[in-house]
Design a protein around this motif. Structure first.
Motif, mmCIF file in Angstrom:
data_model
loop_
_atom_site.group_PDB
_atom_site.id
_atom_site.type_symbol
_atom_site.label_atom_id
_atom_site.label_comp_id
_atom_site.label_asym_id
_atom_site.label_seq_id
_atom_site.Cartn_x
_atom_site.Cartn_y
_atom_site.Cartn_z
ATOM 1 N N LYS A 264 0.798 -1.334 0.010
ATOM 2 C CA LYS A 264 -0.028 -0.071 -0.103
ATOM 3 C C LYS A 264 0.709 1.280 -0.007
ATOM 4 O O LYS A 264 0.296 2.356 0.515
ATOM 5 C CB LYS A 264 -1.043 0.100 1.126
ATOM 6 N N VAL A 265 2.232 1.109 -0.411
ATOM 7 C CA VAL A 265 2.961 2.360 -0.587
ATOM 8 C C VAL A 265 2.505 3.197 -1.609
ATOM 9 O O VAL A 265 2.321 2.657 -2.815
ATOM 10 C CB VAL A 265 4.542 1.920 -0.553
ATOM 11 N N PRO A 266 2.571 4.456 -1.662
ATOM 12 C CA PRO A 266 2.005 5.226 -2.514
ATOM 13 C C PRO A 266 2.760 5.266 -3.934
ATOM 14 O O PRO A 266 4.158 4.688 -3.894
ATOM 15 C CB PRO A 266 2.035 6.750 -2.295
ATOM 16 N N ALA A 267 2.424 5.128 -5.060
ATOM 17 C CA ALA A 267 3.209 4.901 -6.251
ATOM 18 C C ALA A 267 4.355 6.057 -6.331
ATOM 19 O O ALA A 267 5.492 5.509 -6.625
ATOM 20 C CB ALA A 267 2.380 5.348 -7.672
ATOM 21 N N GLU A 268 4.265 7.168 -5.926
ATOM 22 C CA GLU A 268 5.392 7.996 -5.884
ATOM 23 C C GLU A 268 6.498 7.913 -4.868
ATOM 24 O O GLU A 268 7.772 8.330 -5.217
ATOM 25 C CB GLU A 268 4.824 9.500 -5.639
ATOM 26 N N SER A 269 6.449 6.898 -4.146
ATOM 27 C CA SER A 269 7.422 6.612 -2.981
ATOM 28 C C SER A 269 8.006 5.194 -3.243
ATOM 29 O O SER A 269 8.953 4.933 -2.655
ATOM 30 C CB SER A 269 6.697 6.306 -1.639
ATOM 31 N N VAL A 270 7.662 4.437 -4.554
ATOM 32 C CA VAL A 270 8.046 3.218 -4.678
ATOM 33 C C VAL A 270 9.572 3.304 -5.038
ATOM 34 O O VAL A 270 10.529 2.713 -4.390
ATOM 35 C CB VAL A 270 7.496 2.576 -5.866
ATOM 36 N N SER A 271 9.964 4.277 -5.798
ATOM 37 C CA SER A 271 11.371 4.565 -6.217
ATOM 38 C C SER A 271 12.439 4.965 -4.985
ATOM 39 O O SER A 271 13.557 4.922 -5.247
ATOM 40 C CB SER A 271 11.545 5.654 -7.248
ATOM 41 N N SER A 272 11.717 5.463 -4.155
ATOM 42 C CA SER A 272 12.653 5.846 -2.708
ATOM 43 C C SER A 272 12.849 4.439 -1.815
ATOM 44 O O SER A 272 13.657 4.903 -0.759
ATOM 45 C CB SER A 272 12.088 7.005 -2.159
ATOM 46 N N LEU A 273 12.223 3.454 -1.987
ATOM 47 C CA LEU A 273 12.265 2.402 -1.220
ATOM 48 C C LEU A 273 13.767 2.008 -1.051
ATOM 49 O O LEU A 273 14.475 1.628 -2.195
ATOM 50 C CB LEU A 273 11.451 1.363 -1.425
ATOM 51 N N SER A 274 14.210 1.629 0.219
ATOM 52 C CA SER A 274 15.568 0.952 0.284
ATOM 53 C C SER A 274 15.552 -0.704 0.328
ATOM 54 O O SER A 274 15.065 -1.112 1.087
ATOM 55 C CB SER A 274 16.465 1.373 1.629
ATOM 56 N N LEU A 275 15.811 -1.063 -1.033
ATOM 57 C CA LEU A 275 15.612 -2.465 -1.052
ATOM 58 C C LEU A 275 16.710 -3.482 -0.882
ATOM 59 O O LEU A 275 18.046 -2.879 -1.169
ATOM 60 C CB LEU A 275 14.949 -2.691 -2.533
ATOM 61 N N GLY A 276 16.782 -4.521 -0.440
ATOM 62 C CA GLY A 276 17.998 -5.634 -0.415
ATOM 63 C C GLY A 276 18.027 -6.253 -1.871
ATOM 64 O O GLY A 276 17.591 -5.710 -2.821
ATOM 65 N N ARG A 277 18.502 -7.623 -1.683
ATOM 66 C CA ARG A 277 18.758 -8.226 -2.732
ATOM 67 C C ARG A 277 17.747 -9.571 -2.890
ATOM 68 O O ARG A 277 17.304 -9.846 -1.819
ATOM 69 C CB ARG A 277 20.147 -8.681 -2.994
ATOM 70 N N PHE A 278 17.462 -9.857 -4.128
ATOM 71 C CA PHE A 278 16.553 -11.239 -4.244
ATOM 72 C C PHE A 278 17.528 -12.297 -4.837
ATOM 73 O O PHE A 278 17.618 -12.384 -5.984
ATOM 74 C CB PHE A 278 15.536 -10.755 -5.059
ATOM 75 N N PRO A 279 17.951 -13.095 -3.982
ATOM 76 C CA PRO A 279 18.665 -14.416 -4.676
ATOM 77 C C PRO A 279 17.932 -15.228 -5.443
ATOM 78 O O PRO A 279 16.739 -15.351 -5.140
ATOM 79 C CB PRO A 279 19.148 -14.909 -3.204
ATOM 80 N N THR A 280 18.656 -15.984 -6.217
ATOM 81 C CA THR A 280 17.867 -16.723 -7.228
ATOM 82 C C THR A 280 18.125 -18.521 -6.865
ATOM 83 O O THR A 280 17.746 -19.251 -7.622
ATOM 84 C CB THR A 280 18.180 -16.705 -8.459
ATOM 85 N N SER A 281 18.982 -18.637 -5.761
ATOM 86 C CA SER A 281 19.213 -19.871 -5.459
ATOM 87 C C SER A 281 19.425 -20.024 -3.834
ATOM 88 O O SER A 281 19.694 -19.062 -3.309
ATOM 89 C CB SER A 281 20.209 -20.724 -6.218
ATOM 90 N N VAL A 282 19.375 -21.250 -3.248
ATOM 91 C CA VAL A 282 19.702 -21.264 -1.992
ATOM 92 C C VAL A 282 21.040 -21.641 -1.672
ATOM 93 O O VAL A 282 21.473 -22.732 -2.419
ATOM 94 C CB VAL A 282 18.895 -22.352 -1.280
ATOM 95 N N ASP A 283 21.934 -21.083 -0.951
ATOM 96 C CA ASP A 283 23.488 -21.326 -0.855
ATOM 97 C C ASP A 283 23.503 -21.507 0.633
ATOM 98 O O ASP A 283 23.107 -20.946 1.434
ATOM 99 C CB ASP A 283 24.133 -19.928 -1.203
ATOM 100 N N ALA A 284 23.817 -22.789 0.964
ATOM 101 C CA ALA A 284 23.873 -23.387 2.290
ATOM 102 C C ALA A 284 25.009 -22.718 3.034
ATOM 103 O O ALA A 284 24.784 -22.466 4.113
ATOM 104 C CB ALA A 284 24.417 -24.873 2.057
ATOM 105 N N SER A 285 25.845 -22.383 2.215
ATOM 106 C CA SER A 285 27.156 -21.611 3.156
ATOM 107 C C SER A 285 26.715 -20.163 3.716
ATOM 108 O O SER A 285 26.954 -19.593 4.504
ATOM 109 C CB SER A 285 28.287 -21.105 2.133
ATOM 110 N N ARG A 286 25.720 -19.541 2.906
ATOM 111 C CA ARG A 286 25.119 -18.257 3.444
ATOM 112 C C ARG A 286 24.244 -18.548 4.476
ATOM 113 O O ARG A 286 24.378 -17.588 5.480
ATOM 114 C CB ARG A 286 24.486 -17.766 2.090
ATOM 115 N N LEU A 287 23.295 -19.442 4.396
ATOM 116 C CA LEU A 287 22.584 -19.661 5.648
ATOM 117 C C LEU A 287 23.351 -20.140 6.553
ATOM 118 O O LEU A 287 22.682 -19.784 7.931
ATOM 119 C CB LEU A 287 21.189 -20.718 4.883
#
Length: 316
Positions: A264-287
């Protein structure tokens, strides 16, 4: 988490309803997924909106929950097939023997501005030492937000119990700050941006640095019997989420409509969100880093958890 979180939005109502999809060769063509109304959950809605699940033979119903542990309880009870949850809460549940589950897909990885401590200017919080004796919300006790805050204090030579940890869900933290119920709160997006715009509360301390740099925050989990009985269904979910996370990572603009719908964030605020990363696989060493950090902070009750034993390998 995000993460993973919270909502109500977070009143446990459905974020969307199911769609039709061919069964293909999956064992279970209709699945239900529990998520939270935070940015780390956006790719699963993106996967549904863009037909990624449907192309993999899955019809998906998505439900929003107040917290990851609430969703995990529903998975254990069988009313959900999978859910998103912060890794600390999941590993704690596995170590305690309350669930027999596996990580099916990675969801979200922290960046320095994606998980922060937020406070009003008049609280005078500028450095870790200022947290002594303060009431700090961590969304839910014992989750990854509390672990990150404890690590911040410990890393600065302070007693992790110097602050008083309070359970206030992400959507309610802004009101708790305004009423002085708490002095500061650990927040993720979109609540970081919202607190700044509506209350003037700003990030005062980063929690992602040094031993917590690039920390995995949340993932999608299922009960072990489900993953063993439905390997092709799990693989189909993994393929859809890999495609969705790749799109989210490489084209942040694609997340705009999804974030507006989910958070429900306003459309004008989307670009200002501080986003993390979206991994594409599960890495056991990271977990394993999460598990090791938990153990260093006195969690897991002496259990020798190994991440490689708690994941379903990513489908090709």
């Amino acid at each position: 988490m995000l993460l993973v979180a919270s909502c109500s939005l977070l009143n446990g109502t459905s974020a969307s309803d199911s769609t039709s999809a061919p069964a293909g060769d999956v064992e279970k063509s209709q699945i239900t997924i529990g998520i939270l109304a935070t940015v780390d959950n956006a790719p699963v809605q993106l996967a549904k909106d863009r037909g990624m699940f449907e192309r993999n033979g899955l019809a998906v119903e998505i439900k929003v929950f107040p917290s990851g542990p609430d969703a995990l309880t529903a998975v254990k009870a069988g009313s959900l097939d999978l859910c998103l949850i912060n890794y600390v809460s999941f590993f704690e549940a596995v170590a305690g023997g309350s669930v027999d589950g596996r990580v099916v897909a990675d969801a979200y990885q922290a960046t320095p501005d994606s998980v922060v401590l937020v406070a009003k200017e008049d609280k005078g919080i500028r450095k870790p030492e200022d947290l002594a004796g303060k009431k700090i919300s961590v969304h839910s006790r014992g989750n990854i937000n509390e672990l990150l805050l404890r690590e911040l204090l410990k890393g600065n030579g302070l007693d992790p119990s110097a602050a008083s940890y309070v359970d206030v869900k992400f959507p309610n933290i802004q009101a708790a700050l305004q009423s002085n119920q708490i002095d500061a709160g650990v927040l993720v997006e979109p609540y970081i941006t919202r607190a700044g715009q509506e209350l003037g509360a700003k990030p005062v301390l980063r929690l992602i640095d040094g031993p917590t740099a690039d920390m995995p925050l949340s993932g999608y989990v299922a009960m072990t019997p489900f993953t063993e009985a439905n390997p092709r269904t799990v693989a189909a979910f993994q393929r859809a989420m890999k495609e969705a996370n790749e799109l989210a990572e490489n084209d942040r603009g694609a997340l705009g409509p999804v974030l507006q719908e989910l958070t429900k964030v306003p459309a004008e605020s989307v670009s200002s969100l501080s986003l993390g990363r979206f991994p594409t696989s599960v890495d056991a060493s990271r977990l394993q880093r999460v598990i090791d950090l938990m153990r260093a902070n006195g969690q897991l009750a002496g259990k020798d958890l190994r991440a490689e034993q708690l994941i379903v390998p990513t489908a090709s």
